[in-house]
Motif scaffolding. Structure first.
Motif, short mmCIF file in Angstrom:
data_model
loop_
_atom_site.label_atom_id
_atom_site.label_comp_id
_atom_site.label_asym_id
_atom_site.label_seq_id
_atom_site.Cartn_x
_atom_site.Cartn_y
_atom_site.Cartn_z
N LEU A 1 0.82 -1.09 0.06
CA LEU A 1 0.13 -0.02 -0.03
C LEU A 1 0.73 1.20 -0.01
O LEU A 1 0.49 2.43 -0.40
CB LEU A 1 -0.96 -0.01 1.17
CG LEU A 1 -1.91 -1.34 1.22
CD1 LEU A 1 -3.02 -1.07 2.47
CD2 LEU A 1 -2.78 -1.09 0.17
N ASP A 2 2.14 1.12 0.42
CA ASP A 2 2.93 2.32 0.46
C ASP A 2 3.83 2.49 -0.92
O ASP A 2 4.32 3.54 -1.19
CB ASP A 2 3.90 2.25 1.55
CG ASP A 2 3.44 2.26 2.88
OD1 ASP A 2 2.33 3.12 2.94
OD2 ASP A 2 4.06 2.20 3.92
N GLN A 3 3.78 1.39 -1.67
CA GLN A 3 4.35 1.41 -2.91
C GLN A 3 3.80 2.43 -3.88
O GLN A 3 2.47 2.77 -3.88
CB GLN A 3 4.42 0.19 -3.79
CG GLN A 3 5.12 -0.82 -3.20
CD GLN A 3 5.37 -2.27 -3.64
OE1 GLN A 3 4.52 -2.35 -4.70
NE2 GLN A 3 6.42 -3.06 -3.50
N VAL A 4 4.81 3.26 -4.56
CA VAL A 4 4.22 3.97 -5.67
C VAL A 4 3.35 3.14 -6.79
O VAL A 4 3.90 2.12 -7.40
CB VAL A 4 5.44 4.63 -6.55
CG1 VAL A 4 4.93 5.51 -7.64
CG2 VAL A 4 6.39 5.71 -5.38
N TYR A 5 2.30 3.46 -7.15
CA TYR A 5 1.35 2.94 -8.08
C TYR A 5 2.04 2.98 -9.57
O TYR A 5 2.14 4.12 -9.95
CB TYR A 5 0.05 3.41 -7.83
CG TYR A 5 -0.96 2.57 -8.79
CD1 TYR A 5 -0.90 1.30 -9.00
CD2 TYR A 5 -1.89 3.52 -9.50
CE1 TYR A 5 -1.97 0.67 -9.72
CE2 TYR A 5 -2.65 2.93 -10.59
CZ TYR A 5 -2.89 1.48 -10.58
OH TYR A 5 -3.55 0.93 -11.41
N VAL A 6 2.42 1.96 -9.99
CA VAL A 6 3.21 1.89 -11.17
C VAL A 6 2.30 2.40 -12.64
O VAL A 6 3.13 2.73 -13.45
CB VAL A 6 3.63 0.41 -11.83
CG1 VAL A 6 4.61 -0.01 -10.59
CG2 VAL A 6 2.28 -0.81 -11.83
#
Length: 306
Positions: free
Chosen positions: A248-253
């Motif tokens: 949920l913290d990842q940058v959305y690709v």
């Protein structure tokens, strides 16, 4: 010598012969494993002999979802990519994932001992052994996972079966937009391989371990900096790591202006829904299996006594 169930199991795994054939072979040879193998060979029953020691690191991951609520994912391995593309093998993997969709097994041993859906007189292990005989390579049903959800679960398969993902979410609305959102999240999992859904899942043990590593790195890189500065550097680096590890913290690709969490919130708001990503499962074919590399030059040299 008394023939035990474990002896029969070992002989079956070595030869691929049927249970009763193995029991008879062991009885006839007074429990001598090598002699029993020879007995089965002479009778044409040692179907999978010499395959047990090979490495099955290729294969396929497949998944199946039923009515948004029940999903299963499996990894079935073969020795070569050629067999993984074979229709016979792919049909077998389809049957295995459907088996997993209806299973009540909690582990691989129980799963392999279940009655095979296509022929309840056989077990899953029997079906696998027969398929080894037909295809002529070592095959292995390596793992499965089943999810039963009260919300919604979706599947995504990448690269023709190289990577498979299930994503489960708690949601009070299930429609095409929510399914598409979760499928996009599954694609993110396939591409970025997070370790956790959110920071809530990260154990203190993991945090302490990472801090220890980062502390050693920071002190080596900055031997003259005071401890309070080092501490701030560690906090910053740890937060950066967690943004990579936590889905949920990842940058959305597909939109770098959003995190995955913010993307899910956005879609939920647009659909007047409450959506919480609860779990993901990611299987990658052959991950963690040491693949055999044939060194033909060394093999020739050894045979020539060089």
């Amino acid at each position: 010598m008394a023939v035990t169930a474990s002896m029969v199991k070992e002989l079956r795994e070595m030869t691929g012969a049927g249970m009763m054939d193995c029991k008879k072979a062991l009885s006839e040879t007074n429990g001598d494993m090598d002699a029993a193998v020879e007995f089965l060979r002479k009778n044409g029953q040692a179907k999978a002999e010499k395959k047990a020691g090979r490495i099955a690191a290729e294969g396929l991951v497949k998944a199946s979802v039923k009515e948004d609520k029940v999903a299963a994912i499996v990894e079935v391995n073969s020795e070569t990519d050629f067999v993984a593309k074979n229709a016979e093998f792919q049909g077998f993997v389809d049957a295995v994932v459907e088996q997993a969709l209806g299973t009540s097994a909690a582990d691989m041993d129980a799963f392999m001992a279940e009655a095979w859906n296509a022929d309840p007189s056989k077990t899953v292990q029997d079906a696998l052994t027969e398929k080894i005989s037909v295809i002529g390579e070592k095959l292995n049903i390596r793992r499965f996972e089943k999810i039963t959800s009260e919300g919604c679960v979706v599947a995504y398969i990448h690269g023709g079966g190289r990577i498979g993902v299930l994503v489960e979410a708690d949601t009070n609305v299930v429609n095409d937009e929510i399914r598409t959102c979760l499928k996009n999240v599954a694609m993110q999992v396939a591409a970025m391989s997070p370790k956790y859904v959110s920071r809530d899942e990260v154990s203190q043990e993991f945090m302490d371990h990472e801090k220890e590593i980062l502390l050693a790195q920071a002190k080596k890189e900055n031997p003259n900096k005071p401890d309070n500065i080092i501490e701030k550097m560690i906090v910053g680096r740890l937060n950066k790591e967690l943004k990579e590890y936590c889905l949920l913290d990842q940058v959305y690709v597909q939109d770098s202006d959003l995190t995955v969490g913010k993307y899910v919130e956005k879609v939920a708001k647009e659909n007047n829904a409450e959506v919480t990503v609860k779990k993901f499962v990611r299987f990658e074919t052959g991950e963690g299996i040491e693949k055999k590399v044939d060194d033909f030059a060394a093999e020739v040299a050894a045979q020539a006594g060089m």
